[in-house]
Design a protein around this motif. Structure first.
Motif, mmCIF file in Angstrom:
data_model
loop_
_atom_site.group_PDB
_atom_site.id
_atom_site.type_symbol
_atom_site.label_atom_id
_atom_site.label_comp_id
_atom_site.label_asym_id
_atom_site.label_seq_id
_atom_site.Cartn_x
_atom_site.Cartn_y
_atom_site.Cartn_z
ATOM 1 N N LEU A 207 0.810 -1.677 0.353
ATOM 2 C CA LEU A 207 -0.137 -0.110 0.216
ATOM 3 C C LEU A 207 0.851 1.009 0.006
ATOM 4 C CD1 LEU A 207 -2.895 -0.838 2.664
ATOM 5 C CD2 LEU A 207 -2.656 -0.800 -0.117
ATOM 6 N N THR A 208 2.111 1.394 0.815
ATOM 7 C CA THR A 208 2.605 2.782 0.594
ATOM 8 C C THR A 208 4.281 2.122 0.211
ATOM 9 O OG1 THR A 208 3.208 2.031 3.062
ATOM 10 C CG2 THR A 208 1.452 3.442 3.050
ATOM 11 N N LYS A 209 4.388 0.972 -0.474
ATOM 12 C CA LYS A 209 5.525 0.574 -0.271
ATOM 13 C C LYS A 209 6.137 -0.088 -1.494
ATOM 14 C CE LYS A 209 7.568 -1.324 4.159
ATOM 15 N NZ LYS A 209 6.016 -0.737 4.865
ATOM 16 N N TYR A 210 4.452 0.835 -3.069
ATOM 17 C CA TYR A 210 4.538 0.263 -4.240
ATOM 18 C C TYR A 210 4.618 1.247 -4.835
ATOM 19 C CZ TYR A 210 4.116 -1.645 -9.047
ATOM 20 O OH TYR A 210 4.067 -2.274 -10.323
ATOM 21 N N TYR A 211 5.284 1.872 -5.401
ATOM 22 C CA TYR A 211 5.399 2.439 -6.531
ATOM 23 C C TYR A 211 5.276 2.520 -8.573
ATOM 24 C CZ TYR A 211 7.359 5.633 -2.929
ATOM 25 O OH TYR A 211 6.776 6.122 -1.986
ATOM 26 N N LEU A 277 4.995 6.790 -9.326
ATOM 27 C CA LEU A 277 3.825 6.785 -9.030
ATOM 28 C C LEU A 277 3.659 5.926 -7.535
ATOM 29 C CD1 LEU A 277 1.294 9.083 -9.516
ATOM 30 C CD2 LEU A 277 0.600 7.097 -10.679
ATOM 31 N N PRO A 278 3.187 6.993 -6.773
ATOM 32 C CA PRO A 278 2.881 5.738 -5.981
ATOM 33 C C PRO A 278 1.517 5.488 -5.595
ATOM 34 C CG PRO A 278 3.564 8.453 -4.634
ATOM 35 C CD PRO A 278 3.333 8.551 -6.205
ATOM 36 N N LEU A 279 1.026 4.157 -5.302
ATOM 37 C CA LEU A 279 -0.281 2.467 -5.348
ATOM 38 C C LEU A 279 -0.868 3.612 -4.443
ATOM 39 C CD1 LEU A 279 -1.851 0.856 -6.282
ATOM 40 C CD2 LEU A 279 -0.950 -0.809 -3.999
ATOM 41 N N SER A 280 -0.701 4.597 -3.359
ATOM 42 C CA SER A 280 -0.732 4.955 -2.320
ATOM 43 C C SER A 280 -1.904 6.075 -2.543
ATOM 44 C CB SER A 280 -0.683 5.123 -1.106
ATOM 45 O OG SER A 280 1.042 6.199 -1.221
ATOM 46 N N LEU A 343 -2.196 3.258 7.665
ATOM 47 C CA LEU A 343 -0.462 3.193 8.633
ATOM 48 C C LEU A 343 -0.212 2.077 9.618
ATOM 49 C CD1 LEU A 343 -3.080 4.865 12.044
ATOM 50 C CD2 LEU A 343 -1.581 5.990 9.489
ATOM 51 N N ALA A 344 -0.599 0.431 8.889
ATOM 52 C CA ALA A 344 0.298 -0.628 9.591
ATOM 53 C C ALA A 344 1.449 -0.558 8.298
ATOM 54 C CB ALA A 344 -1.038 -1.729 9.714
ATOM 55 N N SER A 345 0.871 -0.208 6.862
ATOM 56 C CA SER A 345 1.730 -1.103 6.168
ATOM 57 C C SER A 345 3.209 0.367 6.426
ATOM 58 C CB SER A 345 0.756 0.000 5.232
ATOM 59 O OG SER A 345 2.387 -0.486 3.517
ATOM 60 N N ALA A 346 2.972 1.409 6.253
ATOM 61 C CA ALA A 346 3.873 2.471 7.017
ATOM 62 C C ALA A 346 4.670 2.268 7.869
ATOM 63 C CB ALA A 346 3.012 4.555 6.882
ATOM 64 N N THR A 347 3.985 1.711 8.713
ATOM 65 C CA THR A 347 5.353 1.351 10.333
ATOM 66 C C THR A 347 5.772 -0.160 9.514
ATOM 67 O OG1 THR A 347 2.984 0.559 11.139
ATOM 68 C CG2 THR A 347 3.717 2.807 11.163
ATOM 69 N N GLY A 348 5.352 -1.201 8.989
ATOM 70 C CA GLY A 348 6.100 -1.926 8.814
ATOM 71 C C GLY A 348 5.547 -3.450 9.653
#
Length: 437
Positions: A207-211, A277-280, A343-348
């Motif tokens: 969610l926050t790591k795919y570009y 481009l961020p997927l998020s 939030l869970a994606s951003a914090t791992g």
């Protein structure tokens, strides 16, 4: 003996007989002069007309998103002057990364604020949804765990709405109880595990790591946004022109589209200078478009505004007020859960503090700072985007200045929130004085 001459009214009412005694034909009535909406004349006067219209809107409190746009410009200029490298592609990427989660949560808060209510449980709902996904994801397919995590937020929102709409407990009390209760339930769900890392291959991790690394993706999305904006403006103007209502001329539509084109193309260029481009961001924009359509183009959206504008009037108009209240809190719970996954994606991964800290403050502040009224009946979902950009820009700027302590960030964000509420209050009072509220 002389007769008194008839008055003009009598002469018009009783025509003089002609030679044959037949009454004279009535004079043709003067052609009615059609009323012209003054707003239609604004654009015919050129720059002077727009200047006068702008002054009128300011005097009557119709300032829209102007304060937050000016605020974003001021923030960018100030931090650029202080740091020398604030306006960079790296900062754009970082602001986007940490803005999407709270921004999605703020979308649901906008719906609640439109009713003139508040949802203090959205942070705890986000944390609990993330924990439900984390725990269930270890024993079942990732897609099912994600669905159940989001569904948990929807159910919690429905509970808030039912207690508020059916029992009559104030929303402030219901959601404050939820803020405490769901945080405790989150700890219970996590058990003796303080952290559950994101499983390898989980969609939540992407969610926050795919570009989208291909440069065509960012520029392509920019072109789609520009074309969609132009078409929406053109279609609205054509529809209003057909109804003989005030509408924007093609020159103004072209100017507005041009300004937007510069902004989105510059943003696309900035993303392509980093990872792409961020997927998020794509998901966030999709949520904004869908919810904006629901609010502005559907009967349900009009009913939300109606209830926020006046409960009794909405009820007399046939609006199911209880359902609107319940459904709005369901939307807030759902977007809170989706935001929790980001939030869970951003914090791992999921942890006991997920959704805590300043998350509640940030999403409520984002909605209000972006222009949604605390008094109900006025706002738009794009407020969530504008507001969270203001907050994250401040946070990123302070981080660059090595002033990243929570104390300073809380004070500055609190000051910005207070200013936004003051502007909202003054604007509302001005509108009432001008007879427009």
């Amino acid at each position: 003996m002389s007769e008194t001459p008839p008055t003009a009214t009598e002469a018009a009412a009783v025509p003089e007989p002609r030679g044959g005694g037949a009454p004279a034909p009535e004079a043709p009535a003067a052609a009615a002069v059609p009323a012209v909406d003054p707003r239609l004349l604004v654009r015919e006067q050129g720059f002077k007309g727009y200047a006068e219209e702008f002054k009128r809107k300011i005097r009557s409190g119709e300032i829209g998103s102007l304060p937050v746009v000016v605020g974003l410009i001021v923030i960018g200029v100030v931090f650029q002057a202080l740091t020398g490298n604030f306006i960079t592609s790296y900062n754009l990427d970082q602001i986007t990364l940490y803005a999407v989660g709270p921004g999605i949560m703020a979308v649901g808060i906008v719906f609640v604020l439109l009713l003139g209510e508040i949802d203090l449980a959205v942070g705890s709902v986000a944390g609990l949804a993330g924990s439900v996904w984390g725990v269930l994801g270890t024993d079942m397919p990732d897609s099912l765990a994600i669905l159940l995590g989001i569904l948990s937020g929807t159910l919690l929102g429905a509970f808030h709405g039912l207690v508020f709409a059916k029992i009559g407990v104030p929303a402030f009390v219901v959601t404050l109880a939820g803020f405490l209760g769901w945080a405790g339930l989150q700890t219970w769900v996590m058990g003796d595990r303080s952290t559950i890392p994101t499983p390898i291959g989980s969609f939540v991790g992407d969610l926050t790591k795919y570009y989208f690394s291909d440069v065509a993706a960012a520029y392509g999305l920019a072109v789609v946004v520009i074309a969609a904006f132009w078409y929406a403006q053109f279609r609205d103007a054509r529809r209003r022109r057909a109804a003989e209502l005030p509408h924007r001329p093609q020159s103004e539509i072209a100017l507005r589209t041009g300004v937007l084109a510069v902004l989105v193309l510059v943003a696309a260029y900035g993303f392509n200078q980093e990872q792409g481009l961020p997927l998020s961001l794509v998901i966030f924009l999709a949520i904004l478009l869908v919810t904006d359509f629901v609010l502005r183009r559907t009967t349900y959206g009009r009913q939300v505004f109606a209830v926020g504008g006046g409960i009794e009037a909405a009820r007399r108009a046939g609006v199911n007020v209880s359902w609107i209240r319940i459904s709005v809190f369901m939307i807030s719970g759902t977007t809170g859960a989706v935001g929790g996954l980001f939030l869970a994606s951003a914090t791992g991964g999921a942890d006991r503090s997920l959704g805590g800290g300043n998350q509640l403050m940030m999403c409520i502040a984002a909605a209000v700072i972006g222009g949604t009224s605390l008094f109900g009946g006025r706002g738009k979902v794009w407020s969530a985007l504008l507001g969270i950009l203001v907050i994250q820009s401040i946070v990123q700027g302070l981080n660059q200045m090595n002033l990243s302590s929570n104390a300073i960030q809380y004070m500055i964000t609190g000051a910005v929130l207070l200013i936004a509420v003051i502007i909202d209050s003054v604007s509302r009072r001005t509108q009432k004085t001008a007879g427009r509220a």
